[in-house]
Design a protein around this motif. Structure first.
Motif, PDB file in Angstrom:
ATOM      1  N   LEU A 435       0.644  -1.054   0.227  1.00 22.44           N
ATOM      2  CA  LEU A 435       0.034   0.065  -0.111  1.00 22.44           C
ATOM      3  C   LEU A 435       0.862   1.213  -0.186  1.00 22.44           C
ATOM      4  N   LEU A 437       1.101   5.329   0.164  1.00 23.49           N
ATOM      5  CA  LEU A 437       0.813   6.347   0.497  1.00 23.49           C
ATOM      6  C   LEU A 437       0.412   8.287   0.003  1.00 23.49           C
ATOM      7  N   GLU A 438      -0.273   8.319  -0.640  1.00 23.50           N
ATOM      8  CA  GLU A 438       0.184   9.826  -1.466  1.00 23.50           C
ATOM      9  C   GLU A 438       0.555  11.290  -0.605  1.00 23.50           C
ATOM     10  N   GLU A 453      -7.130   4.607   2.352  1.00 21.19           N
ATOM     11  CA  GLU A 453      -5.942   3.484   3.305  1.00 21.19           C
ATOM     12  C   GLU A 453      -7.252   3.057   4.167  1.00 21.19           C
ATOM     13  N   SER A 460      -4.640   5.893  -1.210  1.00 17.56           N
ATOM     14  CA  SER A 460      -3.709   5.482  -1.574  1.00 17.56           C
ATOM     15  C   SER A 460      -3.844   4.514  -2.859  1.00 17.56           C
ATOM     16  N   TYR A 476       5.712   8.709  -2.088  1.00 19.98           N
ATOM     17  CA  TYR A 476       5.252   7.546  -0.920  1.00 19.98           C
ATOM     18  C   TYR A 476       5.183   6.715  -0.165  1.00 19.98           C
TER      19      TYR A 476
END
Length: 692
Positions: A435, A437-438, A453, A460, A476
């Motif tokens: 995963l 995350l932006e 998320e 994400s 990220y």
């Protein structure tokens, strides 16, 4: 006399060292050799009858003592052989005559074979097993420690049992570490035996030829017998000790003594024994093979296997219920079963067993089981143990055991978190992905499956393993699937921690405080406050994320506040002020704190809108004012989200609790603090203001 018995081992070690320098007569040398053989046999038999290595924890030290003892005997026998024309006692003479049988070459070969078997096969293998066992035992220590903490946290074991198990793990690591070094002693002993044998033979021949009156043939005969006999009486005990060493270090997966384990495990495979007997029977057809011996052994093995197989079938046979002539159960049995069912339903306790509710549950779809199942390498349980421990240290509340189970009603990649039997959160995980995350300022986007998320609601992407490094370069934050699921679980538990504080847990917290401050607890409960009201106060603190670890300060504040006020909300506010250092540490970054303040007019409006009701004081704002406050709150919360910080509202102590209850239903992640709860050395930075 008692002091002598307590130091008997020390005296023996001193006597062994003296063997290196004091000459012994042939009589005492025979006694020492016989004792050496006896002690070696005892050590071997003990190693075969223990269930686990720690039952013989003195073995590494014993190995050093017996090796030193054997070298002392070797030196004494060497001195006797070289100084007494090959005479070194009856044991050495008899052993040499028995092995040589008049042939020096055969005797030397047999001796060399025994030494090499000990050196290359048993000692070398035991050394390698000890080395690997020591490394794996040390590597497994953290996992074993966490398993003990998990059992202790879930109440499966007591504190004393946990201490005992930790002590056993430490002893096991120390033992295998010692065995790793002790096997080197056995290896050196085998090498030294070859050197001493060569010295005996060559030195004896030189002395016999130069100083003696014997001829070459006689010298060769006398000193070969003495040398081979001396080598054998030292190598046979050494071989026994080496075998015992191998037995000790290979007892890692033993369930019982070696004798019982071998009997049980061979007896559990009768078909293998029968097949082996059948193969031996086929070998009879080969010309020249000893038919009688093969036939006897093959028949014995097949009959023994058949007997074991019959016994296993008898033990596994379960008695079946009586059948009626037509093939069904008899009417009597049917009636009896119906009566038992009726009695079971009449017993109300059997119904109550169905009403229990787990405090915390987590259900998984089929694809997520490998993340949880320890047999498949899953580390979910270990991570939960660490979280429970950290949360208890931080907040002062022990989270109940978390029930993990699979569910066929969920999609394969889904999981559900339940509090007291009801679903409070759910998520979806792609096991073979990461995963990403932006970041707030995304410069370049990476390909992946768009998602949110689950714990914090951050946009994400699920990305494949090969894109992990590139995503990190783009800014990220990359998280593995297990961490995503565990973070969601931990945040959910933190959000609902106040629901998990039940009355039995409050009683346990109070009992724990009795050991630290019995007078304080006696003054507080039940004289000033009941367990129920004390639970409400602790629940109020946990609901707003305030730790209850400093139980002594909480209790002292309740005692002091109860003299003037009885309202639980007011007592809670006083406790929060007393815990200002804790609150400041929890919500402050460095020495500054970004907050949103309330306008003075709004605070006055809130104070004038407080109304007394049947259930205490409540806030009755007009709909227009409430709508305006919520609209402004939405904008201020957005600012904090852009800053990546937790929204904090700062108010006066009088209106804090009422304003919190107003905004909590719309913004559950917002924290409302009062000025009195912040330490004086903190710099407050207002990033917004809410007005009427």
């Amino acid at each position: 006399m008692k002091n002598i018995l307590n130091n008997v081992v020390s005296l023996i070690v001193v006597m062994i060292v003296l063997l290196l320098i004091i000459p012994l007569s042939p009589f005492f040398l025979d006694v020492m050799i016989i004792l050496n053989i006896a002690v070696s046999l005892i050590i071997l038999l003990v190693s075969m009858n223990i269930k686990e290595a720690l039952e013989f924890s003195i073995f590494p030290s014993l190995l050093l003592i017996t090796t030193l003892y054997r070298i002392g005997i070797n030196i004494s026998s060497t001195r006797s052989i070289l100084s007494n024309s090959g005479t070194a006692g009856q044991v050495i003479q008899s052993m040499g005559d028995f092995v040589l049988q008049g042939n020096v070459v055969v005797g030397v070969i047999i001796f060399l074979i025994i030494v090499l078997v000990q050196f290359l096969v048993i000692t070398k293998g035991a050394e390698r097993v000890a080395e690997v066992a020591a490394r794996f035992t040390l590597d497994a220590m953290p996992g074993k420690q966490m398993a003990i903490d998990a059992d202790l946290g879930s109440g499966l074991i007591t504190e004393d049992e946990a201490k005992e198990r930790r002590y056993k793990i430490q002893k096991e690591a120390d033992f295998y570490g010692s065995m790793d070094g002790a096997t080197k002693i056995v290896k050196g002993d085998a090498t030294m035996s070859l050197i001493i044998t060569a010295v005996n033979f060559l030195g004896g021949c030189v002395i016999g030829m130069v100083q003696g009156t014997m001829g070459f043939t006689e010298v060769l005969q006398v000193y070969s017998i003495a040398t081979i006999g001396d080598g054998l009486v030292s190598q046979i005990p050494a071989l026994l000790i080496s075998t015992a060493t191998g037995m000790i270090v290979t007892r890692a997966v033993a369930e019982d003594s070696l004798n019982i384990d071998v009997t049980r495990q061979f007896g559990a495979q009768p078909k293998a024994i029968m097949i082996a007997g059948g193969v031996l029977a086929i070998l009879i057809a080969i010309p020249g093979m000893p038919k009688f011996q093969l036939a006897v052994i093959a028949l014995t093995m097949m009959l023994g296997g058949w007997y074991l197989l019959r016994r296993m079938e008898e033990f596994s046979r379960v008695p079946e219920p009586a059948m009626a002539p037509g093939g069904g159960m008899s009417p009597t049995d049917i009636e009896q079963m119906q009566m038992e069912d009726e009695e079971n339903f009449k017993d109300i306790n059997s119904v109550y067993d169905l009403l229990s509710v787990e405090p915390i549950e987590m259900e998984f779809g089929y694809s997520l089981i490998p993340l949880v199942d320890e047999a498949s390498g899953g580390r979910m349980i270990d991570r939960i143990v660490i979280f429970r421990r950290q949360y208890a240290q931080e907040m002062g509340l022990v989270i109940p055991s978390i029930r993990l189970r699979d569910s066929s009603s969920l999609n394969t990649n889904q999981y559900v978190i339940k509090i007291k039997g009801e679903e409070v959160a759910k998520g979806e995980i792609l096991v073979d992905y990461y995963l990403a995350l932006e970041p707030p300022n995304l410069e370049k986007e990476i390909d992946g499956i768009d998602t949110i998320e689950p714990a914090y609601g951050i946009p994400s992407k699920w990305i494949t393993v090969d894109k992990k490094e590139m995503a990190e370069i783009y800014g990220y934050t990359v998280i593995d699937p297990l961490s995503v699921m565990l973070t969601h679980l931990s945040e959910t538990v933190k959000k609902h921690a106040h629901e998990l504080l039940n009355r039995p847990e409050v009683v346990r917290l109070v009992e724990n405080m009795k050991r630290q401050a019995p007078e304080l607890v006696e003054e507080l409960i039940p004289q000033l406050i009941s367990y129920g009201n004390f639970q409400k106060i602790l629940t109020n603190l946990l609901k707003e994320g305030i730790p209850i670890k400093d139980m002594e300060t909480i209790m002292e504040t309740i005692v002091d506040s109860s003299m003037t006020v009885r309202d639980l909300d007011s007592i809670t506010e006083n406790i929060r002020v007393a815990l200002k250092r804790t609150i400041t540490r929890k919500f402050c970054e460095g020495n500054s704190m970004r907050v949103v303040t309330l306008d003075a007019e709004l605070e006055k409006t809130i104070i004038t809108s407080l109304t007394n009701g049947d259930h205490g004081v409540y806030l009755a704002l007009s709909p227009e004012v409430m709508q305006g406050v919520i609209t402004q709150m939405t904008e201020e919360v957005r600012k904090f989200q852009e800053l990546g910080q937790v929204p904090i509202i700062l108010t006066s102590q009088v209106v804090r609790v009422h304003f919190y209850r107003l905004v909590e239903q719309f913004f559950p992640d917002v924290f409302v603090l009062s000025f009195n709860e912040i330490s004086n050395n903190i710099q407050i930075q207002a990033v917004g203001n809410i007005a009427v």
